[in-house]
Write an enzyme that holds these catalytic residues in place. Structure first.
Site, PDB file in Angstrom:
ATOM      1  N   HIS A 123      -3.274  -4.130   3.143  1.00 24.67           N
ATOM      2  CA  HIS A 123      -4.368  -3.633   4.151  1.00 24.67           C
ATOM      3  C   HIS A 123      -3.397  -3.333   5.347  1.00 24.67           C
ATOM      4  O   HIS A 123      -4.013  -2.343   5.882  1.00 24.67           O
ATOM      5  CB  HIS A 123      -5.755  -4.500   4.261  1.00 24.67           C
ATOM      6  CG  HIS A 123      -6.568  -3.350   5.204  1.00 24.67           C
ATOM      7  ND1 HIS A 123      -7.066  -2.364   4.628  1.00 24.67           N
ATOM      8  CD2 HIS A 123      -7.234  -3.682   6.152  1.00 24.67           C
ATOM      9  CE1 HIS A 123      -7.845  -1.773   5.577  1.00 24.67           C
ATOM     10  NE2 HIS A 123      -7.810  -2.650   6.534  1.00 24.67           N
ATOM     11  N   HIS A 182      -0.152  -2.869   6.085  1.00 26.99           N
ATOM     12  CA  HIS A 182       0.716  -1.969   6.088  1.00 26.99           C
ATOM     13  C   HIS A 182       1.667  -2.664   6.864  1.00 26.99           C
ATOM     14  O   HIS A 182       3.030  -1.969   6.993  1.00 26.99           O
ATOM     15  CB  HIS A 182       0.402  -0.642   6.765  1.00 26.99           C
ATOM     16  CG  HIS A 182      -0.522   0.127   5.536  1.00 26.99           C
ATOM     17  ND1 HIS A 182      -0.649   1.505   5.766  1.00 26.99           N
ATOM     18  CD2 HIS A 182      -1.426  -0.211   5.001  1.00 26.99           C
ATOM     19  CE1 HIS A 182      -1.690   1.777   4.803  1.00 26.99           C
ATOM     20  NE2 HIS A 182      -2.227   0.720   4.445  1.00 26.99           N
ATOM     21  N   GLU A 228      -4.992   2.434  -2.691  1.00 28.18           N
ATOM     22  CA  GLU A 228      -6.055   2.983  -1.957  1.00 28.18           C
ATOM     23  C   GLU A 228      -5.664   4.134  -0.794  1.00 28.18           C
ATOM     24  O   GLU A 228      -6.582   4.770  -0.608  1.00 28.18           O
ATOM     25  CB  GLU A 228      -6.815   1.751  -1.184  1.00 28.18           C
ATOM     26  CG  GLU A 228      -6.273   1.229  -0.017  1.00 28.18           C
ATOM     27  CD  GLU A 228      -7.046   0.811   1.160  1.00 28.18           C
ATOM     28  OE1 GLU A 228      -8.189   0.793   0.833  1.00 28.18           O
ATOM     29  OE2 GLU A 228      -6.511   0.401   2.280  1.00 28.18           O
ATOM     30  N   ASP A 265       0.667  -1.150  -0.116  1.00 27.09           N
ATOM     31  CA  ASP A 265      -0.085   0.053   0.111  1.00 27.09           C
ATOM     32  C   ASP A 265       0.840   1.440  -0.126  1.00 27.09           C
ATOM     33  O   ASP A 265       1.558   1.274   0.864  1.00 27.09           O
ATOM     34  CB  ASP A 265      -0.941   0.060   1.083  1.00 27.09           C
ATOM     35  CG  ASP A 265      -1.800  -1.240   1.326  1.00 27.09           C
ATOM     36  OD1 ASP A 265      -1.365  -2.422   1.131  1.00 27.09           O
ATOM     37  OD2 ASP A 265      -2.969  -0.982   1.645  1.00 27.09           O
ATOM     38  N   ASN A 277     -10.624  -0.861   0.244  1.00 27.60           N
ATOM     39  CA  ASN A 277     -12.066  -0.303   0.740  1.00 27.60           C
ATOM     40  C   ASN A 277     -11.967   1.311   0.616  1.00 27.60           C
ATOM     41  O   ASN A 277     -12.900   1.992   0.479  1.00 27.60           O
ATOM     42  CB  ASN A 277     -12.482  -0.517   2.289  1.00 27.60           C
ATOM     43  CG  ASN A 277     -11.246  -0.585   3.098  1.00 27.60           C
ATOM     44  OD1 ASN A 277     -10.206  -1.093   2.915  1.00 27.60           O
ATOM     45  ND2 ASN A 277     -11.265   0.113   4.368  1.00 27.60           N
ATOM     46  N   HIS A 278     -10.790   1.863   0.745  1.00 25.94           N
ATOM     47  CA  HIS A 278     -10.596   3.359   0.794  1.00 25.94           C
ATOM     48  C   HIS A 278     -10.634   3.968  -0.353  1.00 25.94           C
ATOM     49  O   HIS A 278     -10.814   5.103  -0.904  1.00 25.94           O
ATOM     50  CB  HIS A 278      -9.203   3.742   1.451  1.00 25.94           C
ATOM     51  CG  HIS A 278      -8.980   3.457   2.975  1.00 25.94           C
ATOM     52  ND1 HIS A 278     -10.136   4.091   3.935  1.00 25.94           N
ATOM     53  CD2 HIS A 278      -8.340   2.727   3.696  1.00 25.94           C
ATOM     54  CE1 HIS A 278      -9.688   3.514   5.030  1.00 25.94           C
ATOM     55  NE2 HIS A 278      -8.668   2.989   4.969  1.00 25.94           N
TER      56      HIS A 278
END
Length: 253
Positions: free
Chosen positions: A172, A174, A35, A4, A63-64
């Site tokens: 997700h 991180h 994201e 990410d 999701n973001h």
């Protein structure tokens, strides 16, 4: 595959560190989760273009991606950007499954899914994988970004797609895991979480003082991207046909 990308520090890490990784690995394909690219929450068209110009071929999300009002336009106008396939109705903008082709590199399929444990409501990723996998050519590598919170759900998914997906990784959290391996009796290469492209001294990309304050008081100011220096974390995979023969963690400062 790169973890990410978080905010300005993550974008700067792409600009300064990714060129060195391209020299080191000479990759045919670069896939990154985007994201958190724009202010840590979503992906703007401007920043997506910047990542593309830096050499990233495919941008997956989580999701973001739905946090910004312009997400339908960003997805519908840029076919190199994916969203979790099971997190929006199929007739919404964008997709989470697409075949990509490049001269001299052949074709790959990339699937973007979201987990359901400790996450927003979405369709079953196991069932959705079955559905989209049937539509793909049988002879090309299939790369999966499983965007989820729970390690148990990620691992269960990896075993479920073993022998079908070429590479299946988690995003997700991180925080990079060190469990990269090629699964037996199928050959799928897996890693529970790619980690993060962002600030070394932040907390999962966020300014650490804000996060510590939140744990102490129960509330906080707006999350801000932590300043540099930055890092890139991820996974390098070398395929022999459809399945990997080599997996190597990436952690470059």
């Amino acid at each position: 595959m790169l973890g990410d990308i978080y905010g300005k520090t993550g974008r700067e890490a792409i600009d300064t560190i990714l060129p060195k990784l391209k020299v080191k690995y000479s990759p045919d394909w670069i896939i990154a989760n985007g994201e958190n690219v724009t202010a840590g929450n979503g992906l703007s068209a401007k920043h997506a273009k910047g990542l593309k110009e830096a050499g990233i071929d495919v941008i997956t999300n989580g999701n973001h991606i739905f946090s910004r009002a312009d997400w339908p336009e960003v997805l519908s106008k840029n076919d190199y950007i994916l969203r979790p396939h099971n997190m929006a109705p199929e007739d919404d903008a964008g997709t989470g499954c697409r075949v990509f082709s490049k001269k001299g590199c052949g074709s790959i399929a990339v699937i973007n899914l979201a987990g359901r444990v400790f996450m927003e409501t979405c369709s079953c990723p196991f069932e959705v994988f079955d559905s989209v996998y049937k539509s793909l050519p049988a002879d090309i590598p299939v790369i999966v970004d499983f965007h989820g919170e729970a390690t148990s759900e990620k691992l269960a998914f990896f075993w479920y797609v073993n022998g079908r997906a070429s590479i299946a990784v988690g995003t997700h959290t991180h925080v990079q895991t060190s469990d990269n391996r090629i699964l037996p009796n199928g050959g799928t290469g897996v890693l529970t979480d790619l980690g993060m492209t962002g600030a070394i001294d932040g907390i999962i990309g966020v300014d650490r003082h804000t996060v510590v304050g939140r744990f102490l008081t129960g509330y906080s100011e707006k999350f801000l991207c932590a300043p540099g220096p930055g890092k890139i974390e991820g996974l390098f995979a070398e395929l022999d046909g459809k399945f990997p023969k080599k997996l190597e963690l990436i952690r470059e400062f």
